[in-house]
Design an enzyme around this catalytic site. Structure first.
Site, PDB file in Angstrom:
ATOM      1  N   CYS A  20      39.381  82.370 -26.046  1.00  0.00           N
ATOM      2  CA  CYS A  20      39.699  83.273 -24.929  1.00  0.00           C
ATOM      3  C   CYS A  20      38.379  83.605 -24.218  1.00  0.00           C
ATOM      4  O   CYS A  20      37.298  83.290 -24.730  1.00  0.00           O
ATOM      5  CB  CYS A  20      40.369  84.546 -25.459  1.00  0.00           C
ATOM      6  SG  CYS A  20      39.227  85.695 -26.258  1.00  0.00           S
ATOM      7  N   CYS A  56      35.735  85.417 -26.486  1.00  0.00           N
ATOM      8  CA  CYS A  56      35.068  84.553 -27.464  1.00  0.00           C
ATOM      9  C   CYS A  56      34.175  83.530 -26.770  1.00  0.00           C
ATOM     10  O   CYS A  56      33.077  83.230 -27.243  1.00  0.00           O
ATOM     11  CB  CYS A  56      36.100  83.855 -28.339  1.00  0.00           C
ATOM     12  SG  CYS A  56      37.055  85.006 -29.342  1.00  0.00           S
ATOM     13  N   GLU A  70      36.707  83.345 -33.808  1.00  0.00           N
ATOM     14  CA  GLU A  70      35.369  82.977 -33.322  1.00  0.00           C
ATOM     15  C   GLU A  70      34.391  84.132 -33.450  1.00  0.00           C
ATOM     16  O   GLU A  70      33.209  83.930 -33.781  1.00  0.00           O
ATOM     17  CB  GLU A  70      35.428  82.560 -31.843  1.00  0.00           C
ATOM     18  CG  GLU A  70      36.323  81.376 -31.524  1.00  0.00           C
ATOM     19  CD  GLU A  70      37.756  81.796 -31.179  1.00  0.00           C
ATOM     20  OE1 GLU A  70      38.255  82.779 -31.771  1.00  0.00           O
ATOM     21  OE2 GLU A  70      38.368  81.148 -30.322  1.00  0.00           O
ATOM     22  N   HIS A 110      38.978  88.242 -33.500  1.00  0.00           N
ATOM     23  CA  HIS A 110      39.358  86.849 -33.340  1.00  0.00           C
ATOM     24  C   HIS A 110      38.495  85.989 -34.277  1.00  0.00           C
ATOM     25  O   HIS A 110      37.379  86.375 -34.636  1.00  0.00           O
ATOM     26  CB  HIS A 110      39.122  86.411 -31.898  1.00  0.00           C
ATOM     27  CG  HIS A 110      40.170  86.874 -30.929  1.00  0.00           C
ATOM     28  ND1 HIS A 110      40.202  86.463 -29.616  1.00  0.00           N
ATOM     29  CD2 HIS A 110      41.223  87.702 -31.102  1.00  0.00           C
ATOM     30  CE1 HIS A 110      41.235  87.028 -29.011  1.00  0.00           C
ATOM     31  NE2 HIS A 110      41.864  87.788 -29.878  1.00  0.00           N
TER      32      HIS A 110
END
Lengths: 158, 158
Positions: free
Chosen positions: B92, B95, B64, B62
């Site tokens: 999410c 993260c 992040e 992801h």
């Protein structure tokens, strides 16, 4: 899960925990909080990892994250469906969410996390079945061994 | 946070969001859900990332997480204290927990996550002040731009 404590199933699962603990000891030996993880598919270990957060200076480098990273490469897929993960301590929310998103089916943990707020969050992550099905999460499966390892680590550091 | 919408502060923060959106567009262009993140310290961008989960076949990839990974290398430290992160969509739980554990101070998000169970979990992660202090989390700071980007992505895929 009733079969867990009996016969062949038990021997197999003990063996996976042994390997998770061997990973945790690798972390112990390099002065990391001793946590290990192995990922199993079709009765075979496909990935393993141990905590190297301090050595790598990176919060992402938890045992479970490294194992997920490796398993994804091995299967060439982010979906680790039909995989189980064995961990020597309950995962943190970061690892729990990664496990959930990777669709790992079962999480077997040796020892529960004593941080109650974190463990409530982790339970909610695993129980959440809005997008994927819930993850089975069973903890306290090897309490004595896991406690001894953690205690000797923190005693050494004092 | 009252200063956010006025004067120099606002211009600076808009610029960081612009760069987070530029990251999100990189994801868009390779057919990934368009999410971008930048990490800022002392008014300078030290790391950035965009979602490459499908291309890397890895749930960890992801925006992040990639930005945290890079920032940790840049600072040679897992502690990203005094850093802020700008994201084009609420993180999410994976993260959010990584952001929390890295001790990032402020999370500025362009758009809230519409998945209510996930956003409750994320709020709990940021609010949890058992180990570290709570993380400031401010969302819906660039709703129109973020919505347009997401909508055009999902329209293209249909």
């Amino acid at each position: 899960m009733c079969t867990f404590y009996f016969g062949v199933e038990k021997i197999m699962k003990n063996e996976f925990f042994d390997l998770a603990f061997a990973e945790a000891e690798k972390a112990f030996n390099i002065n990391e909080v001793p946590i290990g993880a192995v990922i199993v598919k079709d009765g075979k270990i496909i990935a393993k990892g141990h905590n190297i957060k301090e050595n790598q200076r990176n919060v992402i480098c938890h045992a479970e994250m490294l194992a997920i990273n490796e398993a994804s490469k091995v299967l060439n897929n982010w979906r680790l469906s039909d995989c189980d993960i064995y961990v020597t301590l309950d995962p943190c929310p970061m690892c729990a969410s990664a496990i959930k998103q990777a669709r790992i089916k079962n999480v077997y943990s040796a020892l529960e996390n004593l941080d109650k707020s974190n463990s409530e969050i982790v339970n909610r992550i695993f129980e959440n079945s809005d997008i994927n099905s819930a993850t089975n999460f069973i903890t306290n499966l090897s309490v004595e061994k896991a406690k001894n390892l953690m205690q000797s680590f923190f005693k050494n550091r004092r």
